[in-house]
Design a protein around this motif. Structure first.
Motif, short mmCIF file in Angstrom:
data_model
loop_
_atom_site.label_atom_id
_atom_site.label_comp_id
_atom_site.label_asym_id
_atom_site.label_seq_id
_atom_site.Cartn_x
_atom_site.Cartn_y
_atom_site.Cartn_z
N LEU A 1 -1.18 -23.64 -5.59
CA LEU A 1 -0.07 -22.82 -5.12
C LEU A 1 0.52 -22.01 -6.27
O LEU A 1 0.88 -22.57 -7.31
N VAL A 2 0.63 -20.70 -6.09
CA VAL A 2 1.23 -19.82 -7.09
C VAL A 2 2.20 -18.89 -6.37
O VAL A 2 1.80 -18.16 -5.46
N GLN A 3 3.45 -18.91 -6.77
CA GLN A 3 4.44 -18.08 -6.08
C GLN A 3 4.28 -16.61 -6.43
O GLN A 3 4.05 -16.24 -7.58
N ASP A 4 4.40 -15.76 -5.41
CA ASP A 4 4.35 -14.32 -5.57
C ASP A 4 5.79 -13.82 -5.73
O ASP A 4 6.57 -13.85 -4.79
N ARG A 5 6.14 -13.39 -6.93
CA ARG A 5 7.50 -12.92 -7.21
C ARG A 5 7.56 -11.40 -7.31
O ARG A 5 8.51 -10.84 -7.88
N SER A 6 6.58 -10.71 -6.77
CA SER A 6 6.52 -9.26 -6.88
C SER A 6 7.57 -8.59 -6.01
O SER A 6 8.12 -9.19 -5.08
N TYR A 7 7.80 -7.33 -6.29
CA TYR A 7 8.76 -6.55 -5.50
C TYR A 7 8.28 -6.40 -4.07
O TYR A 7 9.06 -6.46 -3.13
N GLU A 8 6.95 -6.25 -3.90
CA GLU A 8 6.41 -6.08 -2.55
C GLU A 8 6.70 -7.30 -1.69
O GLU A 8 7.00 -7.17 -0.49
N ALA A 9 6.61 -8.49 -2.27
CA ALA A 9 6.88 -9.71 -1.52
C ALA A 9 8.35 -9.78 -1.10
O ALA A 9 8.67 -10.14 0.03
N ALA A 10 9.25 -9.38 -2.00
CA ALA A 10 10.67 -9.41 -1.68
C ALA A 10 11.02 -8.34 -0.65
O ALA A 10 11.84 -8.56 0.25
N ALA A 11 10.38 -7.18 -0.77
CA ALA A 11 10.68 -6.08 0.14
C ALA A 11 10.18 -6.34 1.55
O ALA A 11 10.61 -5.68 2.50
N ALA A 12 9.27 -7.29 1.71
CA ALA A 12 8.72 -7.58 3.04
C ALA A 12 9.69 -8.35 3.92
O ALA A 12 9.39 -8.61 5.09
N GLY A 13 10.84 -8.74 3.38
CA GLY A 13 11.83 -9.47 4.17
C GLY A 13 11.51 -10.93 4.35
O GLY A 13 12.04 -11.57 5.25
N LEU A 14 10.67 -11.48 3.48
CA LEU A 14 10.31 -12.88 3.56
C LEU A 14 11.14 -13.69 2.57
O LEU A 14 11.56 -13.19 1.53
N GLN A 15 11.36 -14.94 2.89
CA GLN A 15 12.10 -15.80 1.98
C GLN A 15 11.27 -16.12 0.75
O GLN A 15 11.75 -16.04 -0.39
N GLU A 16 10.00 -16.47 0.96
CA GLU A 16 9.08 -16.76 -0.13
C GLU A 16 7.67 -16.37 0.27
O GLU A 16 7.32 -16.41 1.45
#
Length: 278
Positions: free
Chosen positions: A218-233
């Motif tokens: 498991l590796v967390q995606d901390r990119s801007y695209e992940a945050a902009a998608a409206g997802l919590q994680e």
């Protein structure tokens, strides 16, 4: 062993990725250990999801953990809102406090066979690193050479117990054979090499690799695209190892061999989890 986890992925795959010809099939008859590497909160949710999914297919599950489970996590309730009480009864939670207690309980699994109508088909250990850590409150790491011996002893015992239970399942002509085992492990350094592989410098992980032939990293995606998608994680999941077989893998939604798979775990603000094949 990756077949259990890929069954979870397929069952809870993102609706945008579903194909009409993709069917959820029972796990394939391959046996080896799977090690879930990374954040312990996310790995526990994955382990519980695997336990519930296995129970829904009729498997009996033994779930070892140090933390009392009073209720299912919100994320699990969101994923499986119609979970039947009969399925939950197939999951037996055990709470050994120390590695010595865990060893004893795993070693005694064969003793309950004659008293049980069905041997377990899945053994799960939550937060293996806490059992293998040195003296302390369990929140910090303190590995020393003695823990490497415990890691080897426990892993070998898991292999032997799974082989014995597999034989018992086959003797009863059970379609739920073989018995499989999964453990989660959060490395002290918890560093990642290129391509999502866990760091091989952890001496405990070096020992576990001899017995757990599939890695679920498991590796967390901390990119801007992940945050902009409206997802919590958003988490990347890398499946690799010699225990991955053609029956347990999919590529481009087809049943073909792909030794190193990459998936995404999407966690929505309401707690719902979905998996996406990349």
């Amino acid at each position: 062993m990756a077949d259990i986890l890929t069954l979870v992925f397929r069952t809870f795959m993102s609706q945008t990725d579903l194909k009409n010809d993709l069917k959820v099939t029972p796990p394939s008859p391959t046996t080896c250990g799977t090690l879930v590497l990374g954040d312990h909160n996310i790995s526990r949710s994955v382990l519980l999801l695997a336990a519930v999914t296995a129970a829904e297919t009729g498997m009996k599950v033994i779930f070892f953990t140090q933390t009392q489970i009073q209720s299912l996590p919100v994320s699990l309730q969101k994923c499986v809102p119609s979970l039947s009480p009969e399925s939950l009864k197939k999951i037996q939670f055990c709470y050994p406090c120390r590695v010595e207690d865990l060893l004893q309980q795993v070693a005694s699994l064969h003793e309950s066979i004659n008293m049980s109508p069905a041997p377990p088909s899945l053994i799960i250990i939550d937060r293996l690193e806490r059992y293998l850590s040195g003296p302390g409150d369990g929140s910090t790491y303190g590995f020393h050479p003695g823990e490497q011996s415990f890691a080897a002893h426990l892993s070998a015992l898991l292999c032997d117990s799974a082989a014995f239970l597999t034989q018992q399942l086959k003797q009863r002509s059970s379609s739920l054979a073989p018995c499989r085992f999964i453990a989660s492990f959060e490395s002290e350094a918890d560093t990642r090499q290129a391509g999502g592989e866990a760091s091989a410098t952890d001496p405990i992980l070096d020992v576990l690799d001899r017995y757990f032939h599939v890695h679920f990293t498991l590796v967390q995606d901390r990119s801007y695209e992940a945050a902009a998608a409206g997802l919590q994680e958003v988490w990347h999941i890398y499946l690799s190892g010699t225990g991955i077989t053609q029956d347990s893998c999919t590529k481009d939604h087809k049943d073909t061999l792909n030794v190193d798979q990459e998936w995404q775990l999407l966690i929505f603000p309401d707690g719902l989890m979905e998996f996406k094949l990349l």
